[in-house]
Scaffold this active site. Structure first.
Site, PDB file in Angstrom:
ATOM      1  CG  ASP A   4      65.197  12.623 -44.890  1.00 34.52           C
ATOM      2  OD1 ASP A   4      66.071  12.643 -45.768  1.00 34.52           O
ATOM      3  OD2 ASP A   4      65.307  11.968 -43.841  1.00 34.52           O
ATOM      4  CG  HIS A  57      67.730  16.375 -44.795  1.00 31.56           C
ATOM      5  ND1 HIS A  57      67.925  15.196 -44.113  1.00 31.56           N
ATOM      6  CD2 HIS A  57      67.277  17.264 -43.872  1.00 31.56           C
ATOM      7  CE1 HIS A  57      67.604  15.362 -42.835  1.00 31.56           C
ATOM      8  NE2 HIS A  57      67.194  16.618 -42.674  1.00 31.56           N
TER       9      HIS A  57
END
Length: 453
Positions: free
Chosen positions: A262, A285
């Site tokens: 993430d 991310h």
């Protein structure tokens, strides 16, 4: 009340963390100097105002009381539950009137169930993590608190260091996540290391890996220095943010290498004066501000600088994301000296963020995004849209500056910028791809403003 605030993050239907409002800081002052909606001159300089704690420790080294968890019957064999031994060691360290270094020896693996190291303490504490802390992978051990494993709560003048490993043993949570298996119910998962209401805090020279969910969370802390952290977990692990900053003031994050499933760094509601320098990110991310404004909440983030980052093969580059229907602001933000290699979405502002199964309705309110600078950003985009600014119709983005931004398509091909609902957008120097510029006749004044930002 404090127990509730340790559970501030809500879960949406797809098991992603969001922030409640509960904004505690004073309202930000209105700025005096304005250039056609753009203002940077009075922006607060980013400073970490904690004392040089590491220097202080060295100066008084002769007077420090040394304690070893082995003296409290910690086995470190990787199978014995050492939770009570660690709790007993902490209680004695915290009650000491002399400064303490609590030693967790190298070469040992300490199995720990959820544990809270609570303050306030009577003197300064250094926790020297040279060995490996291993989380219990039995979900029933987390029945009283499914959101946390290691928590340092309300401790002042604390240092965590030592070159050791914090291992979240997260695979059992990942495979049971609804993001991995849609037939599973969406449930909470623990954060590996939570620093809660700590002040004058140093966290350095540690490896945090395979967290159950978030790796390191700074929550309601003040005056923080986090450096030389290596954070790693497999790319497919769900919601495993590297460093999460919430309701924290004056934090410097430097020289960290982060690869997760993430966000490498996520900065959310109530965070002010945040500086991230020399960050290596990938996989993951990217570096995110938000999400903000979930469930029509009020959110404020201000005075954020990301200076010196290398992102490689990440899903996003530098991102600001807000939910429709929220309120508040994300302001005075600067991304500079950023290198990107095959980043799918290099530059994003998304005021219509909607990470849930049902589509989000259009709203008349939004978290205001204003005074954002992208300076000296180069590299390659993994998609044909390198710059995507999707701002709110009701609350357009204000004061967006691109200066020396040069992005090309990975492997060749055309590249474009998509820019919606923006007031006061400026392009300085080489900018490629380019959003249409608004109000270009103030370029020289903006250059002077940027020098003081």
């Amino acid at each position: 009340m404090e127990q509730k605030s340790l559970h501030e993050d809500n879960l949406s239907n797809n098991n992603y963390f969001h922030e409640e409002s509960d904004y505690e800081f004073e309202a930000y002052p209105s700025y005096i100097s304005t250039i056609e909606g753009l203002n940077f001159r009075n922006t607060t300089k980013i400073k970490t105002r904690f004392s040089d704690y590491s220097t202080k420790i060295r100066r008084r080294a002769a007077s420090v009381k040394m304690m070893d968890v082995a003296n409290f019957r910690a086995k470190g064999d990787g199978s014995t539950d050492d939770t009570k031994a660690f709790q007993d060691a902490w209680n004695e360290a915290c009650s000491s009137t002399a400064a303490v270094t609590l030693i967790i020896p190298q070469g040992n693996n300490y199995l720990l169930k959820p544990i809270r190291f609570s303050g306030p303490c009577r003197s300064d504490i250094t926790v020297q993590i040279a060995g490996t802390l291993v989380a219990s992978d039995n979900p029933s051990d987390y029945s009283k608190d499914g959101r946390h494993w290691l928590v340092f709560d309300s401790v002042k003048d604390l240092m965590l260091e030592g070159g050791g490993i914090i291992h979240g043993n997260g695979s059992v949570w990942w495979k049971n996540s609804c993001k991995i298996d849609e037939s599973k119910e969406c449930k909470d998962a623990p954060t590996a290391l939570t620093l809660y209401k700590c002040k004058n805090l140093v966290v350095k020279d540690l490896k945090i890996q395979n967290a159950q969910q978030i790796h390191v969370s700074f929550q309601k802390c003040k005056n923080v220095h986090a450096s030389n952290l290596t954070i790693s977990t497999p790319e497919g692990s769900p919601n495993t943010d590297g460093i999460h900053v919430t309701k924290t003031q004056n934090i410097e994050i430097s020289s960290c290498t982060i690869g997760t499933g993430d966000d490498c760094i996520s900065i959310v509601n109530g965070s002010k004066n945040v500086q991230a320098t020399d960050i290596t990110c990938g996989p993951g991310h990217g570096i995110s501000i938000g999400s903000l404004g979930y469930r029509n909440s009020e959110a404020y983030v201000s005075d954020i600088v990301v200076n010196g980052a290398k992102l490689s093969r990440t899903k996003n580059g530098v991102r600001i994301k807000t939910w429709p229907g929220g309120s508040g602001s994300a302001s005075n933000i600067k991304f500079q000296n950023v290198e990107m290699q095959n980043v799918k979405n290099p530059i994003i502002i998304d005021q219509n963020y909607c990470d849930q199964a049902k589509s989000c309705k259009e709203q008349s309110s939004a978290v205001q995004v204003k005074n954002v600078v992208y300076q000296n950003i180069k590299g390659t985009s993994g998609s044909n849209v390198a710059i995507y600014l999707d701002c709110s119709k009701s609350y357009p983005c204000q004061g967006i500056v691109f200066q020396n931004v040069d992005l090309v398509r990975e492997g060749g091909g055309s590249l474009k910028a998509t820019c919606n609902n923006i007031e006061y957008l400026y392009n300085l120097g080489i900018v490629s791809p380019i959003c249409p510029q608004i109000h270009s006749h103030f370029e020289s004044s903006i250059q002077n403003e940027l020098k003081s930002f």
